[in-house]
Each structure stands twice: as structure tokens, then as C-alpha cells.
Motif scaffolding. Structure first.
Motif, PDB file in Angstrom:
ATOM      1  N   ALA A 153      32.185 -15.148  -3.837  1.00  0.00           N
ATOM      2  CA  ALA A 153      32.263 -16.298  -2.931  1.00  0.00           C
ATOM      3  C   ALA A 153      33.625 -16.375  -2.252  1.00  0.00           C
ATOM      4  O   ALA A 153      33.737 -16.864  -1.123  1.00  0.00           O
ATOM      5  CB  ALA A 153      31.986 -17.587  -3.712  1.00  0.00           C
ATOM      6  N   GLY A 154      34.658 -15.863  -2.929  1.00  0.00           N
ATOM      7  CA  GLY A 154      36.000 -15.905  -2.357  1.00  0.00           C
ATOM      8  C   GLY A 154      36.256 -14.845  -1.304  1.00  0.00           C
ATOM      9  O   GLY A 154      37.208 -14.957  -0.526  1.00  0.00           O
ATOM     10  N   ILE A 155      35.396 -13.816  -1.256  1.00  0.00           N
ATOM     11  CA  ILE A 155      35.626 -12.729  -0.292  1.00  0.00           C
ATOM     12  C   ILE A 155      34.521 -12.652   0.760  1.00  0.00           C
ATOM     13  O   ILE A 155      34.477 -11.712   1.547  1.00  0.00           O
ATOM     14  CB  ILE A 155      35.716 -11.368  -1.005  1.00  0.00           C
ATOM     15  N   SER A 156      33.622 -13.648   0.759  1.00  0.00           N
ATOM     16  CA  SER A 156      32.496 -13.617   1.695  1.00  0.00           C
ATOM     17  C   SER A 156      32.193 -15.025   2.200  1.00  0.00           C
ATOM     18  O   SER A 156      32.855 -15.996   1.812  1.00  0.00           O
ATOM     19  CB  SER A 156      31.248 -13.039   1.014  1.00  0.00           C
ATOM     20  N   ASP A 157      31.180 -15.117   3.051  1.00  0.00           N
ATOM     21  CA  ASP A 157      30.747 -16.416   3.557  1.00  0.00           C
ATOM     22  C   ASP A 157      29.652 -17.034   2.694  1.00  0.00           C
ATOM     23  O   ASP A 157      29.163 -18.125   2.992  1.00  0.00           O
ATOM     24  CB  ASP A 157      30.221 -16.273   4.996  1.00  0.00           C
ATOM     25  N   PHE A 158      29.262 -16.343   1.635  1.00  0.00           N
ATOM     26  CA  PHE A 158      28.235 -16.875   0.740  1.00  0.00           C
ATOM     27  C   PHE A 158      28.848 -17.855  -0.252  1.00  0.00           C
ATOM     28  O   PHE A 158      30.008 -17.705  -0.652  1.00  0.00           O
ATOM     29  CB  PHE A 158      27.556 -15.743  -0.032  1.00  0.00           C
ATOM     30  N   THR A 159      28.063 -18.836  -0.663  1.00  0.00           N
ATOM     31  CA  THR A 159      28.511 -19.759  -1.688  1.00  0.00           C
ATOM     32  C   THR A 159      28.266 -19.159  -3.067  1.00  0.00           C
ATOM     33  O   THR A 159      27.487 -18.214  -3.220  1.00  0.00           O
ATOM     34  CB  THR A 159      27.760 -21.095  -1.600  1.00  0.00           C
ATOM     35  N   TYR A 160      28.913 -19.732  -4.047  1.00  0.00           N
ATOM     36  CA  TYR A 160      28.716 -19.279  -5.424  1.00  0.00           C
ATOM     37  C   TYR A 160      27.242 -19.398  -5.816  1.00  0.00           C
ATOM     38  O   TYR A 160      26.655 -18.468  -6.388  1.00  0.00           O
ATOM     39  CB  TYR A 160      29.578 -20.113  -6.378  1.00  0.00           C
ATOM     40  N   ASP A 161      26.628 -20.535  -5.512  1.00  0.00           N
ATOM     41  CA  ASP A 161      25.234 -20.766  -5.891  1.00  0.00           C
ATOM     42  C   ASP A 161      24.297 -19.773  -5.199  1.00  0.00           C
ATOM     43  O   ASP A 161      23.317 -19.307  -5.802  1.00  0.00           O
ATOM     44  CB  ASP A 161      24.814 -22.197  -5.553  1.00  0.00           C
ATOM     45  N   ASP A 162      24.592 -19.449  -3.948  1.00  0.00           N
ATOM     46  CA  ASP A 162      23.740 -18.513  -3.207  1.00  0.00           C
ATOM     47  C   ASP A 162      23.830 -17.116  -3.818  1.00  0.00           C
ATOM     48  O   ASP A 162      22.819 -16.421  -3.969  1.00  0.00           O
ATOM     49  CB  ASP A 162      24.173 -18.481  -1.739  1.00  0.00           C
ATOM     50  N   LEU A 163      25.031 -16.709  -4.182  1.00  0.00           N
ATOM     51  CA  LEU A 163      25.204 -15.393  -4.792  1.00  0.00           C
ATOM     52  C   LEU A 163      24.522 -15.328  -6.160  1.00  0.00           C
ATOM     53  O   LEU A 163      23.883 -14.335  -6.496  1.00  0.00           O
ATOM     54  CB  LEU A 163      26.694 -15.073  -4.943  1.00  0.00           C
ATOM     55  N   LYS A 164      24.642 -16.392  -6.919  1.00  0.00           N
ATOM     56  CA  LYS A 164      24.020 -16.394  -8.250  1.00  0.00           C
ATOM     57  C   LYS A 164      22.499 -16.379  -8.153  1.00  0.00           C
ATOM     58  O   LYS A 164      21.818 -15.716  -8.939  1.00  0.00           O
ATOM     59  CB  LYS A 164      24.484 -17.616  -9.046  1.00  0.00           C
ATOM     60  N   LYS A 165      21.965 -17.074  -7.159  1.00  0.00           N
ATOM     61  CA  LYS A 165      20.521 -17.144  -6.973  1.00  0.00           C
ATOM     62  C   LYS A 165      19.923 -15.767  -6.687  1.00  0.00           C
ATOM     63  O   LYS A 165      18.811 -15.449  -7.116  1.00  0.00           O
ATOM     64  CB  LYS A 165      20.193 -18.109  -5.832  1.00  0.00           C
TER      65      LYS A 165
END
Length: 270
Positions: free
Chosen positions: A60-72
């Protein structure tokens, strides 16, 4: 021409008989957990203590995705979110080895077929250190210490000596990276070996035995009729480590699955 076969070689590791289950006990992110003890980084420690997925957090810190989106989407190999998490995973583990921007770029391409420039990889690493500044401090302090004292040390009582670091400029950077890595890997290995000894003592009383170890995993067998064992495993692995390593600010967590062979240990251990 022989076609490439998708072989699960782990399935070749079997218990002594059908009366036993194989259990695969894996310490979760062992080296990164040890890093919290040396770096004392608040954000890294909180991430573990809040049960965050560290790779999604870095992603999430290196992209435009949120933490929740990446985990999903972390297990969906068809998504960009999965790719970003895999990239973040290489960044997280690379810091333990003091990986360079150039080294990260090579690793991303050779292992993941993700093509990034060294400049972009340097930005990724800078982002990681901005998020976890204590890790950068740990690395710098370790490098300065080994350059001045020609050795490094671990919480578990080991020393690794670098007697020529002051006299061989061509190898000084490599030895400094080894010093940073040695503290983390040696300590992690020591804690897992302590776990192994404690576990083996308990297994003898239960009619089980250790089959093998693989990095941060311990593979063993137990009789199928033994009943619930998770509370005992938590005492042996998590609680004993807490008492043995009071300097570790996070829980020494593990995952455990069981099955008929090492290649099929998907059933939950209770």
C-alpha cells in the motif's frame, strides 16, 4: 521431449504408518519478527501486534492500492494487487539482506518477471525506510559498529568476526551487508532451534517424532488419536519463546496444518 511435470515432491515425506498425521509447523515471518527486536521500529512492531499483513502494508505504501484492497486480492494471481504484494514481499525480505536497488531490480526480474529500473527500486526501498525508519537506523548502526569493532553480535550470544573489513575496501560493503544479515538470520535460526528442542521433548511423551526441518518450518508426526494439541504447541512455541527472548516485542506466531503427508497438510490443527 519430456514435458515438465508438476510434481509435489513434498508428498514423498510420509509418516511411519497410517496411524500418524504429518504436521507442518511454520513460524510466521520469523526473520521480520526478529527484525523488530533489533530495529525497535514502532510501525513494524505495531504491524505485527495488530495482525497486519506486512506485505500488503508495504504494498500500500508503494502503490495506489489500499491495504484492504491488496489483502482482498492477495491470493488471486490474475490481479495487479497480487503482483504488487509479491513485489512488496521482495522489498520486505530484501531489507533483511541489505539488498541494493540494483540487486532488487535483478531479483524482481529473475524471480517474478517484474521489470523495474534500479531508480524505481531505489524509490521502493526509500519508501520502505520512510515507513519503518527504525530499520534504517538498525542497518546504519550495525554497519558503523562492525566497521569500528570488526565483529557483530546477536541477542542469543553469537559473535561473527570481520577482521579484514578495515583493510579490504573492495569487500567492505559486502561484509557490512553480511553483518546486518547475520544478526537477523542467526537469531531467527537460534529461536527455531530452541523451538525444535522443546518440541522434540514434548513429542517423545506423545509418541511422535520430528521428521525434518525446512528453514523456519518443523515437520513432525503425531498419533491421529491424540486429540487437541494446539494449546500445547502454543505453550512450546509462543510462550517459551516469549520467556526465552524478552527482547522480542512481538509474538512468535506460527501456522500449523496436518495431513497424510508433507505435501498435503491443509487440515487445521486444533
Amino acid at each position: 521431449m519430456l514435458k515438465e511435470a508438476n510434481l509435489n515432491l513434498k508428498s514423498l515425506f510420509l509418516p511411519d504408518s497410517e496411524d500418524y498425521d504429518i504436521i507442518d509447523l511454520d513460524i510466521s515471518n520469523a526473520e521480520m519478527r526478529v527484525l523488530t527486536g533489533y530495529s525497535k521500529d514502532t510501525n513494524l512492531t505495531n504491524a505485527f501486534n495488530d495482525n497486519k499483513d506486512l506485505h500488503c502494508l508495504t504494498g500500500a505504501g508503494i502503490s495506489d492500492f489500499t491495504y484492504d484492497d491488496l489483502k482482498k486480492h492477495k491470493d488471486d494471481k490474475t490481479t495487479e494487487q497480487y503482483r504488487v504484494r509479491q513485489l512488496a514481499k521482495k522489498i520486505n525480505f530484501g531489507t533483511v539482506y541489505s539488498i541494493s536497488a540494483e540487486g532488487l531490480a535483478i531479483q524482481l526480474w529473475t524471480e517474478l518477471r517484474i521489470k523495474e529500473t534500479p531508480e524505481q527500486c531505489r524509490a521502493y526501498l526509500n519508501s520502505f525506510f520512510n515507513t519503518y525508519p527504525g530499520v534504517k537506523t538498525y542497518i546504519d548502526n550495525t554497519v558503523n559498529f562492525v566497521r569500528s569493532n570488526h565483529f557483530t553480535w546477536t541477542y542469543t550470544g553469537h559473535k561473527r568476526r570481520f577482521p579484514i573489513i578495515e583493510f579490504d575496501n573492495s569487500q567492505a560493503s559486502r561484509m557490512a551487508r553480511q553483518a546486518v544479515n547475520a544478526r537477523i538470520q542467526t537469531t531467527s535460526s537460534d529461536l527455531v532451534m530452541f523451538n525444535l528442542i522443546d518440541l522434540q521433548n514434548w513429542l517423545k511423551s506423545q509418541g511422535g517424532r520430528v521428521i525434518l526441518t525446512v528453514h523456519d518450518s518443523i515437520v513432525f508426526q503425531l498419533p491421529k488419536n491424540i486429540g487437541s494439541v494446539m494449546s500445547d504447541l502454543k505453550q512450546i512455541i509462543t510462550d517459551n519463546t516469549r520467556n526465552r527472548a524478552p527482547w522480542l516485542p512481538v509474538e512468535w506466531k506460527f501456522d500449523a496444518g496436518k495431513g497424510p503427508n508433507y505435501g498435503d497438510t491443509h487440515e487445521e490443527v486444533i
